[in-house]
Design an enzyme around this catalytic site. Sequence first.
Site, PDB file in Angstrom:
ATOM      1  N   GLU A   1     -24.247   3.756  -3.913  1.00 20.84           N
ATOM      2  CA  GLU A   1     -23.318   3.826  -5.045  1.00 20.84           C
ATOM      3  C   GLU A   1     -24.067   3.565  -6.338  1.00 20.84           C
ATOM      4  OE1 GLU A   1     -21.331   2.422  -8.339  1.00 20.84           O
ATOM      5  OE2 GLU A   1     -22.338   0.971  -7.060  1.00 20.84           O
TER       6      GLU A   1
ATOM      7  N   HIS B   1     -27.257   4.463   4.049  1.00 23.32           N
ATOM      8  CA  HIS B   1     -26.351   4.480   2.897  1.00 23.32           C
ATOM      9  C   HIS B   1     -25.837   3.074   2.648  1.00 23.32           C
ATOM     10  CE1 HIS B   1     -23.167   5.511   0.109  1.00 23.32           C
ATOM     11  NE2 HIS B   1     -22.302   4.899   0.888  1.00 23.32           N
TER      12      HIS B   1
ATOM     13  N   GLY C   1     -21.020  11.758   4.488  1.00 26.40           N
ATOM     14  CA  GLY C   1     -20.663  11.884   5.903  1.00 26.40           C
ATOM     15  C   GLY C   1     -19.257  12.351   6.176  1.00 26.40           C
TER      16      GLY C   1
ATOM     17  N   HIS D   1     -14.060   7.066  -5.330  1.00 28.90           N
ATOM     18  CA  HIS D   1     -12.918   6.164  -5.216  1.00 28.90           C
ATOM     19  C   HIS D   1     -11.883   6.420  -6.306  1.00 28.90           C
ATOM     20  CE1 HIS D   1     -16.101   4.177  -2.910  1.00 28.90           C
ATOM     21  NE2 HIS D   1     -15.112   3.767  -2.151  1.00 28.90           N
TER      22      HIS D   1
ATOM     23  N   LYS E   1       0.836  -1.204   0.000  1.00 30.58           N
ATOM     24  CA  LYS E   1       0.000   0.000   0.000  1.00 30.58           C
ATOM     25  C   LYS E   1       0.874   1.258   0.000  1.00 30.58           C
ATOM     26  CE  LYS E   1      -2.850   2.617   3.281  1.00 30.58           C
ATOM     27  NZ  LYS E   1      -4.007   3.021   2.453  1.00 30.58           N
TER      28      LYS E   1
ATOM     29  N   GLU F   1     -23.672  -7.282   1.550  1.00 32.79           N
ATOM     30  CA  GLU F   1     -22.420  -8.034   1.510  1.00 32.79           C
ATOM     31  C   GLU F   1     -22.555  -9.466   2.020  1.00 32.79           C
ATOM     32  OE1 GLU F   1     -18.535  -7.488   4.186  1.00 32.79           O
ATOM     33  OE2 GLU F   1     -18.915  -5.828   2.806  1.00 32.79           O
TER      34      GLU F   1
END
Length: 774
Positions: free
Chosen positions: A680, A656, A446, A709, A20, A619
């Site tokens: 999204e 959301h 948010g 993103h 990362k 999910e």
Amino acid sequence: MSASTSVIGFPRIGAQRELKKAIEGYWKGKLDLDSVRETARSLRSEHWNLQKEAGIDLIPSNDFSYYDQMLDTAILLNVVPRRYADLGLGPEDTLFAMGRGYQGDQGDVTALPMKKWFTTNYHYLVPEIDADTHVELAGSKPFDEYQEAKDQGIATKPVVIGPYTFLKLARGPEGERIEPGQDLVSALSEAYADIIRRFADLGADWVQLDEPYLVLDKEDGDLDLFRNLYRAILPARQGGEGYVRILLQTYFGHVGDCLACINELGFDGIGLDLVEGRDENLAALKEHGVKQGTTVFAGLVNGRNIWRNNYAVSLGILDAVRQVTPDVVVSTASSLLHVPFTVRNEEGLDAKTVRPHFAFAVEKLDELHDLAILAAADDEEKKDSRVLADNQRLFDGTRVERDQAVSNRLDALDEQDFVRQPARAERQRIQAEELGLPDLPTTTIGSFPQTAEVRSYRARLRKKEISQEEYDGFIASQIDQVIDHQERIGLDVLVHGEFERNDMVEYFGQNLNGYLFTKNAWVQSYGTRCVKPPIVWGDVSRARPITVRWSSYAQSRTKHVVKGMLTGPVTILNWSWPREDITHEEQTQQLALAIRDEVLDLEAAGIKVIQIDEAALREKLPLRRSDWHTGYLDWAVPAFRLVHSAVKPTTQIHTHMCYSEFNDIINDIDAMDADVISFEASRSDLTVLDAIQEAHFETEAGPGVYDIHSPRIPSEEEIVERIHAILDKLDARKVWINPDCGLKTRGNEETWPSLEHMVAAAKLVREELSSSQR
């Protein structure tokens, strides 16, 4: 002799998130590509050697990725849309452009769509196949990494996403599902046959083809597609230089409805998830068996949770498999990508009472090794085994005591606690009058950018370099600035920015009883984005008010409406490491009561709009449709209603949701009984709007009008076009305008221009609507 062991995949970000840091350093211009490549080589070598030293027999290669394995597979197969190829960038930069968009000297393109990887919090990039796509073997990454390991004396098992899963997850240019014709199937089969032949020539013993899509329900033609693909691929096992065995690897569920078909094709190995798909896979094995010469890779070590494996249970499952065939390899149940790197780095967890209960990726290698040895032991050896005895002590029921106060609250619930009054249509009328917002009200999801300065202050407080008073003063100043800036650009409903929060789940967990926290237990979510889920250790209750102070402070600084920002109970659990000793339903209800207390305190403090994020609701939806309601939605949706059912009609409840497929549960989302939902939509071409329209969706909706993103800044014209597309499907009186997610991971230099364009676009369309009504 112990059984052989296999790992499906290993985490790639590194023990200290080295990958990362290297990639983001490159994006910021602080490192060059050679530095990134060297970091990647070093991590691959370290991870292969860790597995070798742990005694793993079948070590994966090509499980490493700079961004995402589906994206790597698309590039390998030449599935690169022309708009990215035409940028003329190098290989890595083309990959990054596909993953996160590009805006620079070479052009301006948005990223590919991004979706959740089955029931995990990992996100994959959706391959795009159009009429110009010419599928062929076009890359060398899997072969290069296999040879790289071989040069270090490590014979690996190359891993590639299988053709069936690749096709089922790919989409067309408008987000439509692919209906593969014979030409596409033939081209894809030939490309995979070329992959197999290359590995046979390189001397690989096994090649693992991941086919997790096989654990989903089958539609008409699915098994024919699967057969057609593999009948053309499997003959390639016999290459010019040798024979390579093919492992069909499944995970995240069971293949009970297609094991007969898999057997018929004659794979050398079949990988079965005996954690999430245990009962159905064992029943299918008993009914259908496996072909002689086929090895079963028994997925016994959970790649989705961090609790220690119960060796006695796993050995019992292994015995059941061995009643069908003696040819068994002890394997992980899924890739270890979905768990943190190692428990060894968690000095903050007590080494005697807490840490022994957990196994991260490195520790799961030891579990595989232990199980392989125990599997070869006779009854007397097992009886004398200290390893087995120590393991069983972890499951003696004394780890944690129940909280009676929590149990009493749950027992006292009745049906009315899950119903909000009055009905939503009446509430929406009342709220419109109370809030006085314009058509197409603008807001954000948010969070605002967590700058280096914000993170620095939090770290300094943690190290006691500054006082709590100094830190609180800094947070107040950040809220003042963000409130002022939102007012100046003209947003209608403001937020306080969440500067005090390190994470939308961990921050809440730190204010709840029953949670533990780690220091380095990072897991990849998408690209270079990593998350550090907290651990549900015991019964959960609210320890103290969580968000009231800063939400109230923000509201005191403006006459505009400020949203209170909460994380919902389903998402908190799904983005935590849940307990395995009580049900997810019970854990979620405990969390719902804790967040309900917070909602009522916010309302009492004068907060008129409260957003309860359920970003992860979709999910954990079971992969088999028959399990959707009884196995999940029948308790997940009521848990959300429990959170907000007691608020006044004038209080507007928002929720959301993040990157997921919503279309097939749109009625269940409406049944959550929120007043407004944002979700999204910018990367999915607004396909969810058709489902909303068809379902006569009652909840007001804010489809994301731009992708946060990606670092690119959308133009005002681009957002106007997006709003027009939304209004083609939805009633303008029920539409909100917002980005598609929180802004925490973006920089201020991208965030504010994007929001200014969004507000300007909303005002322009608002004026158009007003003119048309005159």
